[in-house]
Design a protein around this motif. Structure first.
Motif, PDB file in Angstrom:
ATOM      1  N   GLY A  61       0.503  -1.262  -0.117  1.00  0.00           N
ATOM      2  CA  GLY A  61       0.183  -0.011  -0.087  1.00  0.00           C
ATOM      3  C   GLY A  61       0.700   1.383  -0.017  1.00  0.00           C
ATOM      4  O   GLY A  61       1.758   1.325   0.757  1.00  0.00           O
ATOM      5  N   LEU A  62       0.582   2.499  -0.623  1.00  0.00           N
ATOM      6  CA  LEU A  62       1.032   3.068  -0.589  1.00  0.00           C
ATOM      7  C   LEU A  62      -0.140   4.585  -0.819  1.00  0.00           C
ATOM      8  O   LEU A  62      -0.938   4.595  -0.991  1.00  0.00           O
ATOM      9  N   VAL A  63       0.529   5.805   0.679  1.00  0.00           N
ATOM     10  CA  VAL A  63      -0.319   6.909   0.162  1.00  0.00           C
ATOM     11  C   VAL A  63      -0.257   8.164  -0.054  1.00  0.00           C
ATOM     12  O   VAL A  63       1.126   8.168  -0.362  1.00  0.00           O
ATOM     13  N   GLN A  64      -0.424   8.619  -1.058  1.00  0.00           N
ATOM     14  CA  GLN A  64       0.177   9.925  -2.277  1.00  0.00           C
ATOM     15  C   GLN A  64      -0.638  10.913  -2.084  1.00  0.00           C
ATOM     16  O   GLN A  64      -1.926  11.127  -0.773  1.00  0.00           O
ATOM     17  N   LEU A  65       0.178  11.845  -1.536  1.00  0.00           N
ATOM     18  CA  LEU A  65       0.184  13.155  -1.384  1.00  0.00           C
ATOM     19  C   LEU A  65      -0.509  14.219  -2.656  1.00  0.00           C
ATOM     20  O   LEU A  65      -1.103  14.982  -1.294  1.00  0.00           O
ATOM     21  N   GLY A  66      -0.441  13.514  -3.519  1.00  0.00           N
ATOM     22  CA  GLY A  66      -0.421  14.686  -4.600  1.00  0.00           C
ATOM     23  C   GLY A  66      -0.121  15.448  -5.031  1.00  0.00           C
ATOM     24  O   GLY A  66       1.204  16.093  -3.581  1.00  0.00           O
ATOM     25  N   THR A  67      -0.171  16.620  -5.636  1.00  0.00           N
ATOM     26  CA  THR A  67       0.546  17.835  -6.124  1.00  0.00           C
ATOM     27  C   THR A  67       0.141  18.877  -5.077  1.00  0.00           C
ATOM     28  O   THR A  67      -1.020  19.273  -4.853  1.00  0.00           O
ATOM     29  N   VAL A  68       1.099  19.343  -4.133  1.00  0.00           N
ATOM     30  CA  VAL A  68       0.993  20.488  -3.114  1.00  0.00           C
ATOM     31  C   VAL A  68       1.748  21.643  -3.378  1.00  0.00           C
ATOM     32  O   VAL A  68       3.077  21.279  -4.172  1.00  0.00           O
TER      33      VAL A  68
END
Length: 121
Positions: A61-68
Motif C-alpha cells: 500500500g502507498l499513500v499519495q499526497l498528490g501535488t501540493v
C-alpha cells in the motif's frame, strides 16, 4: 529499481495473480483516511486535494499526497516536527504540549491607484 520497502516500485496497473493488491490498498486507505481526518481537524484538507490510497506492483500500500503547494509541504513538515518535539518533551515533563504552528496566509495582490500609492484587492 525499488528501495527496501518497495515505495518507488511502479504503481500496479496490470494485476498479477497471487499478489495481495486489495490487502495493500486497504492498508493504504486506512492510512490515507487517518491523515485526511487530521488534516480536516487542522483545516488543511483543501491543501492536500490529491491525497489518495494506492498500491504498487508488489501489493504494498502507498499513500499519495498528490501535488501540493510548497507552503503546504513546509507546513506539514513543521507540524511533524512540532509533534515530535511535543512527544519528546511531553514524555520528559508529562505535560501535554501544544505546538504553535501558524498557517501562512496567501498574499493579497495590490494594484496601483495612479497616484503612486496602491490598494489591496
Amino acid at each position: 529499481m525499488t528501495d527496501r520497502r518497495g515505495v518507488v516500485a511502479k504503481r500496479a496497473e496490470d494485476l498479477v495473480p497471487g499478489v495481495p493488491y486489495v490487502r495493500g490498498w486497504a492498508r493504504a486507505r486506512r492510512g490515507a483516511g487517518t491523515l485526511a481526518d487530521q488534516l480536516v481537524l487542522l483545516g488543511l484538507d483543501s491543501d492536500f486535494p490529491g491525497l489518495a490510497a494506492d498500491v504498487n506492483v508488489s501489493g504494498d500500500g502507498l499513500v499519495q499526497l498528490g501535488t501540493v503547494r510548497p507552503e503546504a509541504a513546509e507546513l506539514l513538515a513543521r507540524l511533524i516536527t512540532a509533534g515530535l518535539q511535543a512527544e519528546l518533551y511531553g514524555a520528559e515533563t508529562e505535560k501535554p504540549a501544544s505546538p504553535s504552528v501558524e498557517r501562512p496566509r496567501p498574499e493579497r495582490p495590490q494594484t496601483p491607484t495612479g497616484d503612486g500609492s496602491s490598494m489591496l484587492l
